[in-house]
Design a protein around this motif. Sequence first.
Motif, PDB file in Angstrom:
ATOM      1  N   ILE A 140      19.223  37.041  41.473  1.00 49.93           N
ATOM      2  CA  ILE A 140      19.430  35.917  42.386  1.00 49.93           C
ATOM      3  C   ILE A 140      19.205  36.438  43.798  1.00 49.93           C
ATOM      4  CG2 ILE A 140      21.059  34.674  40.907  1.00 49.93           C
ATOM      5  CD1 ILE A 140      23.313  35.780  42.697  1.00 49.93           C
ATOM      6  N   ARG A 141      18.840  35.551  44.706  1.00 48.21           N
ATOM      7  CA  ARG A 141      18.702  35.927  46.113  1.00 48.21           C
ATOM      8  C   ARG A 141      19.981  35.503  46.800  1.00 48.21           C
ATOM      9  NH1 ARG A 141      13.071  34.283  45.516  1.00 48.21           N
ATOM     10  NH2 ARG A 141      11.862  36.201  45.604  1.00 48.21           N
ATOM     11  N   ALA A 142      20.723  36.482  47.309  1.00 49.87           N
ATOM     12  CA  ALA A 142      22.020  36.156  47.895  1.00 49.87           C
ATOM     13  C   ALA A 142      22.452  37.225  48.875  1.00 49.87           C
ATOM     14  CB  ALA A 142      23.069  36.032  46.791  1.00 49.87           C
ATOM     15  N   ASP A 143      23.315  36.826  49.769  1.00 53.99           N
ATOM     16  CA  ASP A 143      23.986  37.754  50.657  1.00 53.99           C
ATOM     17  C   ASP A 143      25.151  38.324  49.855  1.00 53.99           C
ATOM     18  OD1 ASP A 143      25.998  38.769  52.470  1.00 53.99           O
ATOM     19  OD2 ASP A 143      24.962  37.720  54.106  1.00 53.99           O
ATOM     20  N   ARG A 144      25.055  39.569  49.470  1.00 53.22           N
ATOM     21  CA  ARG A 144      26.026  40.203  48.589  1.00 53.22           C
ATOM     22  C   ARG A 144      27.448  40.123  49.134  1.00 53.22           C
ATOM     23  NH1 ARG A 144      25.077  46.187  46.353  1.00 53.22           N
ATOM     24  NH2 ARG A 144      23.052  45.202  46.204  1.00 53.22           N
ATOM     25  N   GLU A 145      27.612  40.421  50.413  1.00 52.12           N
ATOM     26  CA  GLU A 145      28.954  40.424  51.010  1.00 52.12           C
ATOM     27  C   GLU A 145      29.564  39.020  51.035  1.00 52.12           C
ATOM     28  OE1 GLU A 145      31.058  41.315  55.279  1.00 52.12           O
ATOM     29  OE2 GLU A 145      29.355  42.562  54.707  1.00 52.12           O
ATOM     30  N   VAL A 146      28.776  38.053  51.450  1.00 55.52           N
ATOM     31  CA  VAL A 146      29.284  36.687  51.563  1.00 55.52           C
ATOM     32  C   VAL A 146      29.573  36.107  50.173  1.00 55.52           C
ATOM     33  CG1 VAL A 146      28.721  34.357  52.345  1.00 55.52           C
ATOM     34  CG2 VAL A 146      28.176  36.314  53.784  1.00 55.52           C
ATOM     35  N   LEU A 147      28.658  36.305  49.240  1.00 51.18           N
ATOM     36  CA  LEU A 147      28.879  35.797  47.887  1.00 51.18           C
ATOM     37  C   LEU A 147      30.048  36.526  47.226  1.00 51.18           C
ATOM     38  CD1 LEU A 147      27.673  33.617  46.137  1.00 51.18           C
ATOM     39  CD2 LEU A 147      26.226  35.341  45.075  1.00 51.18           C
ATOM     40  N   GLY A 148      30.249  37.781  47.586  1.00 44.90           N
ATOM     41  CA  GLY A 148      31.404  38.525  47.079  1.00 44.90           C
ATOM     42  C   GLY A 148      32.715  37.863  47.467  1.00 44.90           C
ATOM     43  N   ARG A 149      32.753  37.226  48.629  1.00 46.22           N
ATOM     44  CA  ARG A 149      33.964  36.507  49.058  1.00 46.22           C
ATOM     45  C   ARG A 149      34.277  35.339  48.131  1.00 46.22           C
ATOM     46  NH1 ARG A 149      32.250  36.491  55.334  1.00 46.22           N
ATOM     47  NH2 ARG A 149      32.498  38.726  55.651  1.00 46.22           N
ATOM     48  N   VAL A 150      33.229  34.687  47.634  1.00 40.94           N
ATOM     49  CA  VAL A 150      33.425  33.573  46.698  1.00 40.94           C
ATOM     50  C   VAL A 150      34.127  34.077  45.445  1.00 40.94           C
ATOM     51  CG1 VAL A 150      32.234  31.936  45.174  1.00 40.94           C
ATOM     52  CG2 VAL A 150      31.454  32.247  47.540  1.00 40.94           C
ATOM     53  N   PHE A 151      33.604  35.162  44.878  1.00 38.85           N
ATOM     54  CA  PHE A 151      34.179  35.659  43.631  1.00 38.85           C
ATOM     55  C   PHE A 151      35.548  36.285  43.844  1.00 38.85           C
ATOM     56  CE2 PHE A 151      29.612  35.418  42.717  1.00 38.85           C
ATOM     57  CZ  PHE A 151      29.709  34.423  41.762  1.00 38.85           C
ATOM     58  N   TRP A 152      35.757  36.926  45.002  1.00 41.57           N
ATOM     59  CA  TRP A 152      37.088  37.447  45.306  1.00 41.57           C
ATOM     60  C   TRP A 152      38.082  36.294  45.355  1.00 41.57           C
ATOM     61  CZ3 TRP A 152      40.830  36.566  48.867  1.00 41.57           C
ATOM     62  CH2 TRP A 152      41.887  37.475  48.884  1.00 41.57           C
ATOM     63  N   ASN A 153      37.694  35.184  46.000  1.00 40.60           N
ATOM     64  CA  ASN A 153      38.583  34.029  46.110  1.00 40.60           C
ATOM     65  C   ASN A 153      38.895  33.451  44.732  1.00 40.60           C
ATOM     66  OD1 ASN A 153      38.682  30.788  46.360  1.00 40.60           O
ATOM     67  ND2 ASN A 153      39.776  31.769  48.049  1.00 40.60           N
ATOM     68  N   LEU A 154      37.887  33.301  43.880  1.00 36.54           N
ATOM     69  CA  LEU A 154      38.116  32.746  42.546  1.00 36.54           C
ATOM     70  C   LEU A 154      39.007  33.651  41.705  1.00 36.54           C
ATOM     71  CD1 LEU A 154      34.578  31.325  41.703  1.00 36.54           C
ATOM     72  CD2 LEU A 154      36.606  30.068  42.490  1.00 36.54           C
ATOM     73  N   LEU A 155      38.780  34.954  41.778  1.00 40.95           N
ATOM     74  CA  LEU A 155      39.618  35.891  41.013  1.00 40.95           C
ATOM     75  C   LEU A 155      41.039  35.947  41.565  1.00 40.95           C
ATOM     76  CD1 LEU A 155      36.970  38.691  40.543  1.00 40.95           C
ATOM     77  CD2 LEU A 155      37.925  37.228  38.740  1.00 40.95           C
ATOM     78  N   ASP A 156      41.170  35.928  42.879  1.00 44.64           N
ATOM     79  CA  ASP A 156      42.491  35.925  43.498  1.00 44.64           C
ATOM     80  C   ASP A 156      43.261  34.665  43.117  1.00 44.64           C
ATOM     81  OD1 ASP A 156      44.463  37.074  45.402  1.00 44.64           O
ATOM     82  OD2 ASP A 156      43.975  35.288  46.590  1.00 44.64           O
ATOM     83  N   ASN A 157      42.594  33.517  43.166  1.00 49.27           N
ATOM     84  CA  ASN A 157      43.243  32.265  42.772  1.00 49.27           C
ATOM     85  C   ASN A 157      43.651  32.294  41.304  1.00 49.27           C
ATOM     86  OD1 ASN A 157      43.026  31.130  45.295  1.00 49.27           O
ATOM     87  ND2 ASN A 157      41.380  29.719  44.755  1.00 49.27           N
ATOM     88  N   ALA A 158      42.774  32.814  40.451  1.00 50.16           N
ATOM     89  CA  ALA A 158      43.087  32.867  39.019  1.00 50.16           C
ATOM     90  C   ALA A 158      44.360  33.668  38.782  1.00 50.16           C
ATOM     91  CB  ALA A 158      41.917  33.465  38.238  1.00 50.16           C
ATOM     92  N   ALA A 159      44.498  34.784  39.481  1.00 51.91           N
ATOM     93  CA  ALA A 159      45.706  35.606  39.328  1.00 51.91           C
ATOM     94  C   ALA A 159      46.919  34.926  39.961  1.00 51.91           C
ATOM     95  CB  ALA A 159      45.485  36.984  39.953  1.00 51.91           C
ATOM     96  N   LYS A 160      46.730  34.357  41.134  1.00 54.41           N
ATOM     97  CA  LYS A 160      47.835  33.737  41.873  1.00 54.41           C
ATOM     98  C   LYS A 160      48.409  32.520  41.150  1.00 54.41           C
ATOM     99  CE  LYS A 160      46.592  32.149  45.880  1.00 54.41           C
ATOM    100  NZ  LYS A 160      46.290  31.946  47.308  1.00 54.41           N
ATOM    101  N   TYR A 161      47.546  31.721  40.548  1.00 52.04           N
ATOM    102  CA  TYR A 161      47.984  30.492  39.891  1.00 52.04           C
ATOM    103  C   TYR A 161      48.268  30.677  38.400  1.00 52.04           C
ATOM    104  CZ  TYR A 161      46.821  28.154  44.226  1.00 52.04           C
ATOM    105  OH  TYR A 161      46.791  27.766  45.542  1.00 52.04           O
ATOM    106  N   SER A 162      48.278  31.920  37.948  1.00 48.42           N
ATOM    107  CA  SER A 162      48.573  32.230  36.542  1.00 48.42           C
ATOM    108  C   SER A 162      49.656  33.295  36.451  1.00 48.42           C
ATOM    109  CB  SER A 162      47.309  32.734  35.846  1.00 48.42           C
ATOM    110  OG  SER A 162      46.261  31.830  35.946  1.00 48.42           O
ATOM    111  N   PRO A 163      50.815  33.075  37.050  1.00 54.20           N
ATOM    112  CA  PRO A 163      51.827  34.142  37.091  1.00 54.20           C
ATOM    113  C   PRO A 163      52.348  34.555  35.713  1.00 54.20           C
ATOM    114  CG  PRO A 163      52.767  32.063  37.812  1.00 54.20           C
ATOM    115  CD  PRO A 163      51.283  31.849  37.668  1.00 54.20           C
ATOM    116  N   ASP A 164      52.327  33.660  34.744  1.00 52.84           N
ATOM    117  CA  ASP A 164      52.844  33.997  33.414  1.00 52.84           C
ATOM    118  C   ASP A 164      51.754  34.452  32.443  1.00 52.84           C
ATOM    119  OD1 ASP A 164      55.403  33.322  34.264  1.00 52.84           O
ATOM    120  OD2 ASP A 164      55.114  31.206  33.716  1.00 52.84           O
TER     121      ASP A 164
END
Length: 129
Positions: free
Chosen positions: A9-33
Amino acid sequence: MTRWPLPAIRADREVLGRVFWNLLDNAAKYSPDSPQVRVEIEAGDGEVRVRVRDHGMSIPAVEQSLIFDKFSRGAAARTASIKGTGIGLAMARDIVRAHGGDIGVDSAVGSGSTFTVMLPAAFTETTSA
């Protein structure tokens, strides 16, 4: 549908990395159990899809289109006092769309949420029309 090898894919690695960091962080944050988070990557129809699945709080259908709006947070997140500003998913959507893609969510009560990032595959000389 192709799983491996995946097209580039053609992408800005750093900027797109923020998207996946946010999704992974949310998945952990909203799944405490249920801390298990699954990431799936596949390609087909000229795009690469990355899915982030969790087994945490689900998002009611009525809220699913709203969570990508700035400063919007789901009722369950507010009730559970989970910290957040409501800008992460709006930022993620803007970044993904700037890359020519889209982002969506699928969530059902009791089964967690799946966020899917769809990005156009970068075509090479051998695969372009």
